[in-house]
Each structure stands twice: as C-alpha cells, then as structure tokens.
Design an enzyme around this catalytic site. Structure first.
Site, PDB file in Angstrom:
ATOM      1  CB  CYS A  45      62.292  -8.866  44.963  1.00 51.13           C
ATOM      2  SG  CYS A  45      61.942  -9.474  43.315  1.00 51.13           S
TER       3      CYS A  45
ATOM      4  N   GLY B  42      61.106  -6.027  49.982  1.00 55.93           N
ATOM      5  CA  GLY B  42      61.653  -7.338  50.331  1.00 55.93           C
ATOM      6  C   GLY B  42      62.617  -7.226  51.484  1.00 55.93           C
TER       7      GLY B  42
ATOM      8  CG  ASN C 160      59.490  -7.004  41.191  1.00 53.74           C
ATOM      9  OD1 ASN C 160      58.960  -7.808  41.949  1.00 53.74           O
ATOM     10  ND2 ASN C 160      58.970  -5.816  40.945  1.00 53.74           N
ATOM     11  N   GLY C 161      59.018 -10.323  40.167  1.00 54.27           N
ATOM     12  CA  GLY C 161      57.821 -10.868  39.542  1.00 54.27           C
ATOM     13  C   GLY C 161      57.712 -12.364  39.735  1.00 54.27           C
TER      14      GLY C 161
END
Length: 480
Positions: free
Chosen positions: A19, A47, A124-125
């Site tokens: 994302c 994303g 994000n991750g």
C-alpha cells in the site's frame, strides 16, 4: 499476505506491494481532504483494491471524520464526499491486500476511539509477529474488526497510550513490540506522526507546502501537490508534527538493527520520478540496465522494455551497449483494477488485451527484451510468443532483478518457493520454458550498487532475511 486481486498489470505473474500512505497537517487550518486525495492518486500504483481518508479539525472538537471504500481513488471519492470531510489534519491510504481479505472492513485508515481520544492510522508493510501479538491481545479481551496486522499496531498504540504521556511515546512503545516492515502515518487530534521500522524496509518522506507539512510513501506524491521535499524519515525514527514544528525521536535507531531497504522499491514498486533515501528510482533502473549490458551482452538489433518498469532498464541497456532503444509495446491505458479477465475457455488472452506488439518495430529484428522480474514465468512466455508472432527473429530476455528463490514476509507478495519458476531450475531450463533464445538476470552483487550503496534486503533472492521470518508461512491467513 496475498489475495485474489491480481489484475492491474499482466495477471498473476507480477508482484504487488501492499500500500501507500499519505498524511497532511495544515497549521493554518485549511481543509486537507482534497489534497490527500491527490496525494493518494499519485500513489495509486502502490494499491488498487481500496482507499480511504480520515480527517480531524485541530481547532474544533476532538474526533475523526472518515470515508473509505473498495476501488480506485476516483471510484471511491466524489467532490461531494471530499467536501464533507472537514479538517486540517488527516491521513490517507491506498491498499493492495497481502494480509487479510480484500474487503471494505480491511480498508484503511483505521480509526480508533479509545479512553484517551481518537487516532487514525495508515500502515504500509507487513509484520512477521502479528499472529502471536494478535492472540495475545485477543486473550486480553480485544475484539478485532478486521483481519489485517495494521489493527494489531493500532491496538498496541492505544493500549500504550493509556499509561504514556504522549501519543509518540505510545508509538515508540508499540514499535518495541512489533517486528517486520512498517511505515506508519498517524493522526491524533493535535498531532501528525510518522514512523518507520528500524530496518527501513518501506519508504516514508516529509514534505512542506506553505504552512502545511506532509508525510508520504513517495516523493512523487509531494510533486503532485506542489510540496517541497524536506527529507526522508530515517529507519527507526518517529517524527511528530505539531504547531511547534517537527520533533524527531531516533532513540530506536540506537540499537543494533540492520538496515535493509526493500530493493524492489528501486526495481519495480516506486514510480520512476520518486527517490528513496536519496537515490533516484529512475537512475537505479538505468543503472540496472547498464549492468545487464556489461555482464551479459548479446548481439541484437533493438532493445525494448516491458512497460512500465522495464522501460528505464531497457534504456540503460541501450546506453551501455549502443544497440538502439525501441518502443515495441503499446499498453492499453484503460485496463485497470476493474478489468474482467477472460475465462479460461476464451481465446482472448489477458496479456494480449492489456499489451500489444508494434509489428513494424520488431519484424525481422533480433530483439533484446528487458523485464523487471520473472515470478511464475507465465507472462514472460506469452510476451516472448507475442514478439515472435509479430516477426521477431530472435528474442533475448534480460531481467533487471536476480531470480526469485524465496518468499517475502515484509509486504511484497512473492509466493511460496514451489510457485517460483526459478525454484529448483537452472537459467537454461527457465529459458526453454519461456521460449527465449537466451535469458540472463541481474547479478545479486549489483543490487547494492543499484541502491546507491545503501543497505538493502535481498532475502527473496538469497534467503538472507534481515528479520527472522515466521516459522510457518502465515501470509494471507490471519483471519484463521
């Protein structure tokens, strides 16, 4: 953490990143929702499944207004919806699911109302210890509304905030518990906070426009809204933006964490007009192409790139080799997330619908084709066939990444090893499978050079994980 939606590029044989995140605090009190929308629009490549925006008014009562939904930014948001999101501080998110189902409940930002107030979080991750942290919270009575690891982070921040003096102290306490890849953007009623994991897997940068500060996954989002780049958030750093300016906490950097930026930001994920920790993505891809020309030269008439991320590497190969660079593929710009894939019984190919070959460019030519990666090999085989059908006499495939041999647990949807074409196969065997005249990959030792000498993660190529992976592959199964 992978799900069923793989339709944006060339089908199942391209990688996805989880994302993109974007946050903004306008100290003058101007509404930020529309600007966040345009920032997310610039990050749409990160994303395409869902998106959302949450805002708050620092001059008004505490609380968040939020809107999120399934689809692209321009499918989810209308001018009326954006006008209804009043507030001068907020966060936004675009998502591709690598953990948890592709559903509206799992869309971000997450908004939490708890005893100390309200916060909105975009992540994000991917965490490698999310399942055990989730079980721990569940046994303590936590009730989860989603199946994503981002909610685990939000819960730990909220719980730590009960005893912590400030939100940033609570973020630091949560960061000591979570392991893996994360860039966070968090809005509390009076603060905008950014945090990056100690390895620096995922990018996060700071920007400024007039009297407003911005946090974003990529610098291209700053350019889109007319903001100036201030600096990157450092691995392990927490930055807090308030009316007093930017405060930095680097105490988490004091440990022995091994920095390990995701090399695929440079190879594929990031837009070519972005930079990541001071290294330009476009430059990195040009350099990768030059390295391929040096390390595995071949006689040919033209060099072509598979759109989009293969284009810059192809140009680099041409620069180094002196073989003319040529545009050989036309991409259908109107095929996006909502593209309906042909049924297996249909004669139409998803790849051919999205990509077509310029016959007059390749007919009678020996072609060097540069692509950013080969995952399962199905797409490479189809594209090689398309070039031959268009009259190419030879097709030599060069890949601006090494062979994938191991799965990723940090937010990239590289599948399990048995689904990787390079697993237990030689380069010659792969070459025969995809139908090329020759095949060569970027050497692993070139990767650090490609990243400007910065420490990087090469686990998907070497199996050398900078953070211990989970004992079992739990990607995409947190809901179990």
């Amino acid at each position: 953490m992978k799900e069923e939606t793989h339709t944006l590029d060339w089908g199942m044989d391209k990688l996805r990143e989880e994302c993109g995140v974007f946050g903004m605090y306008d100290l003058s009190g101007n509404n930020v929702a529309s600007t966040i929308y345009y920032g997310l629009f610039a990050l749409q490549h990160r994303g395409q499944e869902s998106c959302g925006i949450a805002v708050s008014d620092t001059f008004g009562p505490k609380g968040m207004s939020a809107y999120k939904g399934m689809g692209l930014c321009n499918e989810v948001f209308t001018p009326e919806i954006l006008d209804g999101l009043k507030g001068n501080i907020g966060v936004g998110h675009v998502r591709y699911s690598t953990a948890g189902s592709s559903t509206r409940e799992n869309a971000q930002p997450l908004v939490l109302n708890y005893v100390k107030g309200t916060l909105a979080l975009a992540h994000n991750g991917n965490l490698v210890n999310a399942p055990e942290l989730r079980r721990e919270l569940a046994y303590d009575g936590a009730i989860f509304q989603t199946t994503i690891d981002s909610e685990v982070i939000a819960y730990h921040i909220a719980r730590a905030r009960v005893k912590a003096k400030t939100v940033e102290e609570a973020v630091a306490a949560a960061m000591k518990k979570i392991r893996g890849a994360y860039s966070l953007v968090i809005a509390s009623p009076r603060k905008l906070i950014g945090a990056r994991d100690p390895q620096g897997f995922k990018p996060l940068c700071i920007g400024k426009r007039d009297n407003a500060y911005i946090l974003a996954s990529e610098t291209c989002a700053l350019d889109t809204i007319g903001a100036e780049f201030v600096r990157d958030v450092r691995p392990g750093e927490i930055v807090t933006i308030t009316t007093a300016g930017i405060h930095s906490d680097t105490s988490l950097c004091a440990g022995s964490a091994k920095e390990a930026r995701c090399i695929f930001e440079y190879i594929y994920f990031a837009r070519p007009d972005s930079s990541f920790d001071g290294v330009g993505v476009y430059h990195s891809r040009i350099y990768a192409g030059r390295c391929l020309a040096k390390d595995s030269p071949v006689d040919a008439d033209i060099v072509v790139g598979v759109p989009e991320s293969g284009n810059a590497a192809a140009l680099g190969y041409s620069m180094e080799s002196g073989i003319p660079y040529c545009m050989a593929f036309v991409k259908n710009s109107y095929v996006g997330r909502t593209f309906i894939k042909p049924k297996q019984s249909s004669r139409e190919s998803a790849v051919r619908i999205k990509l077509n070959v310029l016959r007059e460019a390749v007919e009678g030519k020996r072609v060097i084709m540069i692509d950013d990666s080969i995952v399962r090999g199905t797409t490479s085989n189809l594209i090689v066939d398309m070039l031959r059908d268009a009259g190419a006499t030879e097709v030599h495939v060069k890949v601006s990444a090494p062979p994938f041999l191991y799965p990723c647990y940090f937010g990239t949807d590289i599948p399990s090893s048995d689904q990787l074409i390079a697993h237990n196969r030689t380069v010659d065997e792969i070459c025969k499978i995809i139908g090329a005249d020759s095949l060569s990959y970027l050497k692993v030792e070139r990767l650090k050079e490609m990243a400007g000498g910065l420490p990087i993660c090469t686990a998907c190529f070497t199996g050398d994980y900078p953070v211990d992976p989970p004992e079992e592959d739990i990607r995409g199964s947190y809901e179990k």
